[in-house]
Scaffold this active site. Structure first.
Site, mmCIF file in Angstrom:
data_model
loop_
_atom_site.group_PDB
_atom_site.id
_atom_site.type_symbol
_atom_site.label_atom_id
_atom_site.label_comp_id
_atom_site.label_asym_id
_atom_site.label_seq_id
_atom_site.Cartn_x
_atom_site.Cartn_y
_atom_site.Cartn_z
ATOM 1 N N ASP A 1 5.016 49.172 18.156
ATOM 2 C CA ASP A 1 5.010 47.798 17.642
ATOM 3 C C ASP A 1 4.196 46.866 18.526
ATOM 4 O O ASP A 1 3.855 45.763 18.102
ATOM 5 C CB ASP A 1 6.440 47.259 17.529
ATOM 6 C CG ASP A 1 7.081 47.058 18.891
ATOM 7 O OD1 ASP A 1 7.572 45.942 19.166
ATOM 8 O OD2 ASP A 1 7.099 48.015 19.690
ATOM 9 N N ASP B 1 8.092 54.958 19.997
ATOM 10 C CA ASP B 1 8.535 53.936 20.942
ATOM 11 C C ASP B 1 9.962 53.562 20.540
ATOM 12 O O ASP B 1 10.403 53.874 19.424
ATOM 13 C CB ASP B 1 7.600 52.725 20.864
ATOM 14 C CG ASP B 1 8.036 51.588 21.769
ATOM 15 O OD1 ASP B 1 8.402 51.855 22.934
ATOM 16 O OD2 ASP B 1 8.026 50.431 21.302
ATOM 17 N N MET B 2 10.685 52.890 21.418
ATOM 18 C CA MET B 2 12.083 52.593 21.095
ATOM 19 C C MET B 2 12.287 51.141 20.644
ATOM 20 O O MET B 2 12.581 50.878 19.471
ATOM 21 C CB MET B 2 12.988 52.888 22.300
ATOM 22 C CG MET B 2 14.475 52.668 22.002
ATOM 23 S SD MET B 2 15.562 53.144 23.371
ATOM 24 C CE MET B 2 15.208 51.858 24.573
ATOM 25 N N ASP B 3 12.131 50.204 21.550
ATOM 26 C CA ASP B 3 12.433 48.804 21.236
ATOM 27 C C ASP B 3 11.411 48.230 20.267
ATOM 28 O O ASP B 3 10.203 48.283 20.492
ATOM 29 C CB ASP B 3 12.456 47.971 22.525
ATOM 30 C CG ASP B 3 13.580 48.399 23.453
ATOM 31 O OD1 ASP B 3 14.742 48.346 23.026
ATOM 32 O OD2 ASP B 3 13.296 48.806 24.596
#
Length: 218
Positions: free
Chosen positions: A166, A9-11
């Site tokens: 997250d 995932d990124m953010d």
């Protein structure tokens, strides 16, 4: 443990951007003369598209959540064009996986344009063989679609693929895809309800590397 792929995932995982998102959402809320409820953070994290629109409409008390979300994304693009803060251990885990021949992808609810801009700005785009945006799949997280697509694009079986997340929506999506799902909490600590969906819960990517080296799932 047999693994051939890793999907990030990124953010809140690759980049310390969730705090900036929350600041921006709250700026917009203040401009609308409202105070966001305590459940907003958990509800909005890891969403996009229709699901994000519904969350915004509920918490901002507006009829068109898409307009508010679009303004948030516009402001985020401006802020991230100046600096993309990389999370601790990211560069190290990417180099570690590359040395092992692990194929890597990014799967994020953000737009493809924003994902590519962030990866390029941080100087880590070359590590990834595939980038998948939430706009490319029919169902967003917590549905598993985005991780299934990412695993397919890097040519890995999902059961041999790490997913790093997250958010609880993301964890549910990774588990639903059949991946080795690792939660690295950022702004939200794992609830008792989501813990069973996590293969591991790690404080950062340094702990992830330690666990991978130990070759033990627990």
């Amino acid at each position: 443990m047999n693994y051939t792929g890793a999907i990030f995932d990124m953010d809140g995982v690759l980049f310390d951007t969730e705090r900036i998102y929350q600041q921006t959402w709250h700026e917009l809320a203040e401009e609308h003369g409202i105070k966001l409820g305590g459940g907003f953070l958990k509800a909005i994290t890891g969403t996009n598209g229709e699901r994000m629109r519904r969350v915004v409409e509920e918490y901002y008390q507006v009829s068109d959540g898409a307009a508010v979300a679009e303004e948030c994304m516009k402001r985020m693009q401006e802020k991230l064009s100046e600096c993309v803060p990389v999370k601790d251990g990211v560069r190290e885990i990417l180099a570690f996986f590359r040395e092992q021949g692990v194929r890597m992808a990014v799967a994020s609810s953000s737009s493809l344009r924003q994902i590519e801009a962030n990866l390029a700005g941080a100087g880590i785009r070359a590590y990834f063989e595939a980038v998948v945006s939430g706009t490319e799949v029919e169902r967003g997280k917590p549905a598993p679609d985005i991780f299934l697509r990412a695993a397919e694009q890097i040519g890995c079986r999902t059961e041999e693929c790490f997913v790093f997340e997250d958010s609880e929506n993301g964890v549910r999506a990774g588990h639903g895809a059949g991946c080795i799902t690792v939660m690295i909490p950022d702004l939200i600590e794992p609830s008792d309800e989501v813990r069973p969906y996590c293969s591991w819960i790690c404080r950062d990517f340094f702990e992830v590397q330690e666990r991978v080296n130990s070759n033990v799932l627990s």
